[in-house]
Motif scaffolding. Structure first.
Motif, mmCIF file in Angstrom:
data_model
loop_
_atom_site.group_PDB
_atom_site.id
_atom_site.type_symbol
_atom_site.label_atom_id
_atom_site.label_comp_id
_atom_site.label_asym_id
_atom_site.label_seq_id
_atom_site.Cartn_x
_atom_site.Cartn_y
_atom_site.Cartn_z
ATOM 1 N N SER A 175 3.850 8.616 3.788
ATOM 2 C CA SER A 175 3.019 8.964 2.636
ATOM 3 C C SER A 175 3.872 9.276 1.414
ATOM 4 O O SER A 175 3.560 8.850 0.293
ATOM 5 N N ALA A 176 4.963 10.001 1.612
ATOM 6 C CA ALA A 176 5.856 10.309 0.491
ATOM 7 C C ALA A 176 6.552 9.050 -0.008
ATOM 8 O O ALA A 176 6.734 8.863 -1.220
ATOM 9 N N LEU A 177 6.937 8.178 0.909
ATOM 10 C CA LEU A 177 7.590 6.930 0.505
ATOM 11 C C LEU A 177 6.611 6.031 -0.242
ATOM 12 O O LEU A 177 6.974 5.393 -1.238
ATOM 13 N N LEU A 178 5.363 5.999 0.212
ATOM 14 C CA LEU A 178 4.353 5.185 -0.474
ATOM 15 C C LEU A 178 4.094 5.714 -1.878
ATOM 16 O O LEU A 178 3.871 4.939 -2.812
ATOM 17 N N ALA A 179 4.138 7.014 -2.035
ATOM 18 C CA ALA A 179 3.959 7.596 -3.371
ATOM 19 C C ALA A 179 5.092 7.172 -4.297
ATOM 20 O O ALA A 179 4.864 6.837 -5.472
ATOM 21 N N PHE A 180 6.317 7.187 -3.778
ATOM 22 C CA PHE A 180 7.455 6.721 -4.573
ATOM 23 C C PHE A 180 7.316 5.237 -4.902
ATOM 24 O O PHE A 180 7.636 4.799 -6.015
ATOM 25 N N ALA A 181 6.844 4.441 -3.925
ATOM 26 C CA ALA A 181 6.777 2.990 -4.096
ATOM 27 C C ALA A 181 5.722 2.562 -5.113
ATOM 28 O O ALA A 181 5.840 1.482 -5.711
ATOM 29 N N ARG A 182 4.716 3.388 -5.331
ATOM 30 C CA ARG A 182 3.621 3.015 -6.222
ATOM 31 C C ARG A 182 4.158 2.677 -7.616
ATOM 32 O O ARG A 182 4.886 3.446 -8.229
ATOM 33 N N GLY A 183 3.808 1.486 -8.095
ATOM 34 C CA GLY A 183 4.293 1.023 -9.392
ATOM 35 C C GLY A 183 5.660 0.378 -9.348
ATOM 36 O O GLY A 183 6.147 -0.129 -10.365
ATOM 37 N N ARG A 184 6.290 0.404 -8.168
ATOM 38 C CA ARG A 184 7.616 -0.184 -8.009
ATOM 39 C C ARG A 184 7.617 -1.324 -6.971
ATOM 40 O O ARG A 184 8.239 -2.360 -7.178
ATOM 41 N N LEU A 190 3.277 -4.826 8.587
ATOM 42 C CA LEU A 190 3.654 -6.030 9.323
ATOM 43 C C LEU A 190 3.255 -5.942 10.796
ATOM 44 O O LEU A 190 3.584 -6.849 11.568
ATOM 45 N N SER A 191 2.542 -4.874 11.144
ATOM 46 C CA SER A 191 2.166 -4.564 12.519
ATOM 47 C C SER A 191 3.394 -4.131 13.318
ATOM 48 O O SER A 191 4.525 -4.206 12.829
ATOM 49 N N HIS A 192 3.178 -3.669 14.538
ATOM 50 C CA HIS A 192 4.247 -3.190 15.415
ATOM 51 C C HIS A 192 5.065 -2.077 14.756
ATOM 52 O O HIS A 192 6.278 -1.987 14.936
ATOM 53 N N ASP A 193 4.371 -1.268 13.918
ATOM 54 C CA ASP A 193 4.995 -0.077 13.334
ATOM 55 C C ASP A 193 6.087 -0.410 12.320
ATOM 56 O O ASP A 193 7.060 0.341 12.172
ATOM 57 N N VAL A 194 5.927 -1.532 11.623
ATOM 58 C CA VAL A 194 6.897 -1.938 10.606
ATOM 59 C C VAL A 194 6.184 -2.050 9.268
ATOM 60 O O VAL A 194 5.110 -2.663 9.171
ATOM 61 N N MET A 195 6.774 -1.460 8.231
ATOM 62 C CA MET A 195 6.248 -1.601 6.870
ATOM 63 C C MET A 195 7.274 -2.317 6.004
ATOM 64 O O MET A 195 8.475 -2.040 6.084
ATOM 65 N N GLU A 196 6.774 -3.222 5.196
ATOM 66 C CA GLU A 196 7.615 -4.022 4.300
ATOM 67 C C GLU A 196 7.350 -3.599 2.861
ATOM 68 O O GLU A 196 6.206 -3.419 2.457
ATOM 69 N N PHE A 197 8.439 -3.476 2.080
ATOM 70 C CA PHE A 197 8.331 -3.114 0.672
ATOM 71 C C PHE A 197 8.980 -4.221 -0.161
ATOM 72 O O PHE A 197 10.195 -4.445 -0.085
ATOM 73 N N SER A 198 8.165 -4.930 -0.923
ATOM 74 C CA SER A 198 8.675 -6.023 -1.750
ATOM 75 C C SER A 198 8.343 -5.749 -3.213
ATOM 76 O O SER A 198 7.438 -4.964 -3.537
ATOM 77 N N LEU A 199 9.065 -6.399 -4.108
ATOM 78 C CA LEU A 199 8.880 -6.174 -5.533
ATOM 79 C C LEU A 199 7.486 -6.603 -5.983
ATOM 80 O O LEU A 199 6.934 -7.598 -5.490
ATOM 81 N N LEU A 200 6.923 -5.849 -6.914
ATOM 82 C CA LEU A 200 5.596 -6.175 -7.421
ATOM 83 C C LEU A 200 5.587 -7.586 -8.014
ATOM 84 O O LEU A 200 6.512 -7.975 -8.737
ATOM 85 N N GLY A 201 4.564 -8.325 -7.696
ATOM 86 C CA GLY A 201 4.429 -9.697 -8.209
ATOM 87 C C GLY A 201 5.102 -10.735 -7.349
ATOM 88 O O GLY A 201 4.823 -11.931 -7.489
ATOM 89 N N CYS A 202 5.999 -10.302 -6.478
ATOM 90 C CA CYS A 202 6.682 -11.230 -5.582
ATOM 91 C C CYS A 202 5.990 -11.183 -4.227
ATOM 92 O O CYS A 202 6.333 -10.366 -3.367
ATOM 93 N N ASN A 203 4.997 -12.016 -4.067
ATOM 94 C CA ASN A 203 4.274 -12.080 -2.811
ATOM 95 C C ASN A 203 4.055 -13.544 -2.432
ATOM 96 O O ASN A 203 4.369 -14.458 -3.201
ATOM 97 N N LYS A 204 3.525 -13.758 -1.253
ATOM 98 C CA LYS A 204 3.384 -15.127 -0.771
ATOM 99 C C LYS A 204 2.359 -15.917 -1.582
ATOM 100 O O LYS A 204 2.486 -17.133 -1.725
ATOM 101 N N GLY A 205 1.356 -15.236 -2.129
ATOM 102 C CA GLY A 205 0.358 -15.933 -2.944
ATOM 103 C C GLY A 205 0.927 -16.445 -4.254
ATOM 104 O O GLY A 205 0.721 -17.615 -4.616
ATOM 105 N N SER A 206 1.650 -15.586 -4.965
ATOM 106 C CA SER A 206 2.236 -16.039 -6.236
ATOM 107 C C SER A 206 3.305 -17.091 -5.991
ATOM 108 O O SER A 206 3.515 -17.990 -6.823
ATOM 109 N N ALA A 207 3.978 -17.008 -4.843
ATOM 110 C CA ALA A 207 4.969 -18.028 -4.497
ATOM 111 C C ALA A 207 4.302 -19.379 -4.270
ATOM 112 O O ALA A 207 4.799 -20.422 -4.730
#
Length: 277
Positions: A175-184, A190-207
């Protein structure tokens, strides 16, 4: 090419879509290959060969960086690559996007991870770089590791880092990490207890949209296959989105088609159902 190109254009996630790792068996201590050592089934290789024989175009669309992609996915011989969850995009010999975490944001991110005591793996196409402020053993011992902010930033010089992942996310102060990540960053399960943090705007759809623009075509006859949260942006831009039977529930809810699980060759089955092979 033009907007009326009748050849299908297909985008495939790797983990949980083209390959499968029995995570529960691994937790039980059984000898299960590491995720970056997995290979698609013979049916998947055959499906790609048949797609290419019919003139259809294929792209791998994965959260992995190139350093985590072994020979087996390369042997599928896709026409294009979307890696690092969309930070890097190429089609043929043309690089369409290559976006990295800038130094200031990288320093702020590692400093926050250190404050929270959260381990993470940062990814570039050249190498992973683990940051382990807890001093735990690294998950990927083949790649370098740092335990302090200073040593991490020193090791990061020369690496083009694009994203990071946190394992065992249920056991960390997410929760604290997600708060930091907001706007960044954009955070994805990703399931199996894994979370991925990628740059805003860089996602598979825009790619995927960059590939459409490069080929001069729209979404007609475009298909995407996936199983986890970082695959959802694909559903926003393609003609038909296919969820594997093992997909997260929120991914299945967005799908045009739900096929069999990856371990039952869900991708080749869906391709046959769609009449593409």
């Amino acid at each position: 090419m033009n907007g009326h190109d009748d050849r299908a254009l297909l985008f495939f996630d790797i983990d949980g879509t083209l390959v499968w790792r029995d995570v529960e068996a691994a937790k039980r201590g059984e000898n299960v290959p590491r995720f970056d050592k997995l290979s698609p089934s013979p049916a998947v290789y055959d499906a790609f060969e048949r797609l290419h024989e019919r003139g259809h175009l294929t792209c791998i669309c994965t959260g992995r960086s190139f350093c985590q992609i072994q020979q087996s996915p390369l042997d599928l011989e896709p026409n294009g690559w979307i890696v690092e969850a969309g930070s890097y995009v190429s089609f043929g010999d043309k690089v369409l996007r290559d976006v990295r975490i800038n130094v200031d944001l990288l320093f702020a991110t590692v400093s926050e991870l250190s404050r929270l005591g959260i381990d993470a793996e940062f990814e570039s196409n050249e190498s992973l770089l683990g940051f382990y402020p807890t001093l735990d053993a690294p998950r990927f011992p083949d790649f370098p590791v740092a335990h302090t902010v200073e040593s991490f930033m020193s090791r990061a010089e020369g690496l083009s880092l694009a994203k990071f992942c946190v394992h065992d996310s249920s056991n960390t102060d997410v929760s604290a990490l997600l708060a930091f990540a907001r706007g960044r960053y954009k955070a994805c399960d990703l399931s199996h207890d894994v979370m991925e943090f990628s740059l805003l705007g860089c996602n598979k759809g825009s790619a995927i949209q960059l590939v459409f623009d490069y080929l001069g075509r729209g979404q007609r006859q475009s298909f995407a296959f996936g199983d986890s949260e970082n695959d959802l942006p694909m559903a926003d831009v393609v003609d038909r989105f296919v969820a594997l039977g093992n997909a997260l529930e929120q991914v299945k809810q967005r799908a045009s088609i739900i096929t069999l699980p990856v371990w039952d060759d869900g991708v080749p089955v869906a391709l046959e159902t769609l009449g593409l092979i």
